[in-house]
Design an enzyme around this catalytic site. Structure first.
Site, PDB file in Angstrom:
ATOM      1  N   ASN A   1       0.880  -1.176   0.000  1.00  0.00           N
ATOM      2  CA  ASN A   1       0.000   0.000   0.000  1.00  0.00           C
ATOM      3  C   ASN A   1       0.914   1.222   0.000  1.00  0.00           C
ATOM      4  OD1 ASN A   1      -1.825   2.023   0.450  1.00  0.00           O
ATOM      5  ND2 ASN A   1      -2.718   1.109   2.297  1.00  0.00           N
TER       6      ASN A   1
ATOM      7  N   ARG B   1      -2.582  -2.083  -3.421  1.00  0.00           N
ATOM      8  CA  ARG B   1      -3.846  -1.399  -3.149  1.00  0.00           C
ATOM      9  C   ARG B   1      -3.891  -0.106  -3.962  1.00  0.00           C
ATOM     10  NH1 ARG B   1      -5.191   2.965   1.304  1.00  0.00           N
ATOM     11  NH2 ARG B   1      -7.392   3.149   0.841  1.00  0.00           N
TER      12      ARG B   1
ATOM     13  N   HIS C   1     -13.091   2.242   0.352  1.00  0.00           N
ATOM     14  CA  HIS C   1     -13.054   1.133   1.333  1.00  0.00           C
ATOM     15  C   HIS C   1     -13.698  -0.134   0.757  1.00  0.00           C
ATOM     16  CE1 HIS C   1     -13.228   4.289   4.784  1.00  0.00           C
ATOM     17  NE2 HIS C   1     -11.965   3.907   4.591  1.00  0.00           N
TER      18      HIS C   1
ATOM     19  N   GLY D   1     -10.884   7.105   8.460  1.00  0.00           N
ATOM     20  CA  GLY D   1     -11.827   7.344   7.371  1.00  0.00           C
ATOM     21  C   GLY D   1     -12.961   6.355   7.602  1.00  0.00           C
TER      22      GLY D   1
ATOM     23  N   ARG E   1     -12.399  14.607   8.639  1.00  0.00           N
ATOM     24  CA  ARG E   1     -13.166  15.005   7.439  1.00  0.00           C
ATOM     25  C   ARG E   1     -14.609  15.352   7.801  1.00  0.00           C
ATOM     26  NH1 ARG E   1     -11.607   9.691   4.054  1.00  0.00           N
ATOM     27  NH2 ARG E   1      -9.595   9.497   5.073  1.00  0.00           N
TER      28      ARG E   1
ATOM     29  N   GLU F   1      -8.119  -6.108   4.781  1.00  0.00           N
ATOM     30  CA  GLU F   1      -7.988  -5.673   3.392  1.00  0.00           C
ATOM     31  C   GLU F   1      -6.777  -6.305   2.721  1.00  0.00           C
ATOM     32  OE1 GLU F   1      -8.693  -1.833   5.320  1.00  0.00           O
ATOM     33  OE2 GLU F   1      -9.329  -1.111   3.362  1.00  0.00           O
TER      34      GLU F   1
HETATM   35  P1  ADP Z   1      -7.529   3.778   9.464  1.00  0.00           P
HETATM   36  O1  ADP Z   1      -8.756   4.356   8.841  1.00  0.00           O
HETATM   37  O2  ADP Z   1      -6.419   4.762   9.611  1.00  0.00           O
HETATM   38  O3  ADP Z   1      -7.130   2.431   8.914  1.00  0.00           O
HETATM   39  P2  ADP Z   1      -8.367   2.260  11.801  1.00  0.00           P
HETATM   40  O4  ADP Z   1      -9.370   1.398  11.107  1.00  0.00           O
HETATM   41  O5  ADP Z   1      -7.145   1.638  12.363  1.00  0.00           O
HETATM   42  O6  ADP Z   1      -7.973   3.535  10.957  1.00  0.00           O
HETATM   43  O7  ADP Z   1      -9.155   2.995  12.996  1.00  0.00           O
HETATM   44  C1  ADP Z   1      -8.555   3.959  13.788  1.00  0.00           C
HETATM   45  C2  ADP Z   1      -9.591   4.485  14.761  1.00  0.00           C
HETATM   46  O8  ADP Z   1     -10.023   3.399  15.597  1.00  0.00           O
HETATM   47  C3  ADP Z   1      -9.054   5.564  15.681  1.00  0.00           C
HETATM   48  O9  ADP Z   1      -9.980   6.638  15.756  1.00  0.00           O
HETATM   49  C4  ADP Z   1      -8.977   4.834  17.011  1.00  0.00           C
HETATM   50  O10 ADP Z   1      -9.164   5.703  18.105  1.00  0.00           O
HETATM   51  C5  ADP Z   1     -10.128   3.893  16.908  1.00  0.00           C
HETATM   52  N1  ADP Z   1     -10.025   2.839  17.935  1.00  0.00           N
HETATM   53  C6  ADP Z   1      -9.081   1.890  18.058  1.00  0.00           C
HETATM   54  N2  ADP Z   1      -9.285   1.185  19.199  1.00  0.00           N
HETATM   55  C7  ADP Z   1     -10.367   1.742  19.813  1.00  0.00           C
HETATM   56  C8  ADP Z   1     -11.074   1.489  21.041  1.00  0.00           C
HETATM   57  N3  ADP Z   1     -10.689   0.544  21.858  1.00  0.00           N
HETATM   58  N4  ADP Z   1     -12.138   2.277  21.321  1.00  0.00           N
HETATM   59  C9  ADP Z   1     -12.526   3.269  20.485  1.00  0.00           C
HETATM   60  N5  ADP Z   1     -11.902   3.548  19.335  1.00  0.00           N
HETATM   61  C10 ADP Z   1     -10.844   2.802  18.999  1.00  0.00           C
END
Ligand code: ADP
Length: 401
Positions: A7, A90, A180, A212, A241, A386
């Site tokens: 990616n 990706r 996504h 996102g 966003r 993914e």
């Molecule tokens: P990306 O879109 O960058 O791939 P992710 O799917 O890894 O992001 O999601 C990141 C988000 O998930 C962040 O806002 C993070 O705070 C949230 N997150 C991760 N663990 C928890 C949790 N235990 N409780 C609430 N939110 C969480």
């Protein structure tokens, strides 16, 4: 068969080496600050790590670092690059051209470049990644491109058109593409696999909630509508966003502050959403912690986020004439039992009943049902993957060569 999943971003390169025999991740890592200075962090499945600051003037240099990490030193995963059978990339924007994953050739690269008009930051970086990969591996190692948009290619025009004069669609291809898609496709496929539910006649609402975020209405296993649009800015509020705005807000700000297009884009993409409202952070964990400590704007941001998500699910219930299952995935969807409880609380009127105990337990990679057996709509948490989806597509295409 070992497949390297890549990616490539404008200044970063994430990778995973997956052994398709058992679908096991052998190693994964990240090159950061490409074109600035350079840093690699790499980890194997058995926990060996390697991290180094190395100059990475371009993506080719980053690939050389990945090669070094994979085949040498304490955290090596394979003996030589020849052990890698194929590479899967990706790609964010496949436009209306790519409705499925394809093998890379020069024509495919030019088309991804041409589509950069619709996703300038992403697609050009992906092309740099593909070219650098070819320099490193040679063109004899097959490469496959997997598009974030392709799962959404089945949307009808009633879902994908914006109500602009039709010639804007014809001239510029302005329409909803959705993003996504690889995640929505993965959780959809996994749902059918683990439940054995029939695909025909099924109505799913898949919620990918990360930094996102997007929600997709899936009818008969195919995308029917999705919240992201021409770009990943559309939909509901995200980490930084805005999601959908009244377009007059933009012209109004233009009149008030005379910003450049870049400044407006940064405002909507990088300074808004959960960060903009809370003033605390773009990260849901930080905002949940601040709200728990009494921060009023953090509470407001969370309340808005949950309300907007519930409204999208409601829209898609109307679009699908009901729903069999709602699936939560992505960092927030997989981990925030609080968000799931609040969002699902909006659907008591259609007979959705959440099992609070199961909901609390379904975190940190757990997968399963979180609604009660007598709930009119099933609710599930399915951790997304993914990279595995990209590796599976790559394998399928390469095996036919
Ligand atoms: P990306 O879109 O960058 O791939 P992710 O799917 O890894 O992001 O999601 C990141 C988000 O998930 C962040 O806002 C993070 O705070 C949230 N997150 C991760 N663990 C928890 C949790 N235990 N409780 C609430 N939110 C969480």
């Amino acid at each position: 068969m070992k497949i390297l999943v890549v990616n490539a971003g404008s200044s970063s390169l994430k990778y995973q080496l997956i052994d398709m025999n058992g679908e096991k991740v052998l190693a994964k890592g990240l090159c950061e600050r490409i074109g600035i200075d350079g840093k690699i962090s790499h980890k194997t499945a058995d926990g060996r790590t390697y991290a180094e600051q190395i100059p990475m003037p371009d993506h080719t240099a980053a690939f050389k670092c990945v090669e070094k990490a994979l085949i040498s030193g304490e955290a090596k995963a394979i003996d030589s690059l020849a052990d890698i059978s194929a590479v899967g990339h990706r790609i964010v924007q496949g436009g209306a051209t790519f409705s499925k994953s394809v093998l890379v050739d020069e024509q495919v690269i030019s088309e991804i470049e041409r589509l950069a008009d619709l996703a300038p930051l992403h697609n050009l970086a992906h092309v740099q990644g593909i070219r650098a990969c070819r320099e490193c591996f040679g063109t004899e190692v097959p490469e496959v491109v997997v598009f974030d948009t392709s799962f959404h290619a089945t949307m009808p025009p009633t879902s994908y058109l914006y109500a602009l004069p039709y010639e804007y669609y014809e001239k510029y291809k302005i329409r909803r593409y959705g993003f996504h898609g690889t995640s929505h496709r993965y959780v959809t496929g996994h749902y059918f696999k683990i439940t054995g539910a029939p695909v025909e006649g099924s109505r799913l609402i898949t919620c990918h909630l990360g930094n996102g975020a997007s929600i997709t209405a899936v009818k008969d296993g195919k995308c029917y509508d999705t919240s992201m649009g021409l770009t990943p800015l559309d939909g509901f509020m995200m980490g930084t966003r805005t999601g959908t705005l009244d377009p007059s807000i933009i012209t109004y700000i233009m009149e008030k502050e005379n910003p450049t297009a870049k400044e407006l884009s940064d405002l909507c993409n990088k300074k808004s959403g959960m960060l903009g409202i809370s003033g605390v952070s773009s990260d849901n964990r930080d905002i949940e912690a601040a709200a728990a400590a009494g921060n009023a704007r953090a509470k407001l941001a969370l309340a808005m986020q949950r309300y907007q998500i519930a409204k999208f699910i409601g829209q898609y219930m109307a679009a699908l004439d009901g729903a069999d299952t709602i699936i939560f995935t992505g960092g927030i969807g997989e981990n925030s039992d609080n968000l799931r409880r609040v969002v699902c609380g909006h659907f008591g009127y259609v007979g959705l009943k959440l099992d609070d105990e199961l909901n609390k337990k379904m975190i940190r990679g757990a997968e399963g049902v979180i609604s009660t057996p007598d709930s009119a709509i099933k609710v599930m948490v399915i951790p997304t993957n993914e990279e595995l989806m990209i590796a599976r597509d790559t394998k399928e295409i390469v095996e036919k060569l």
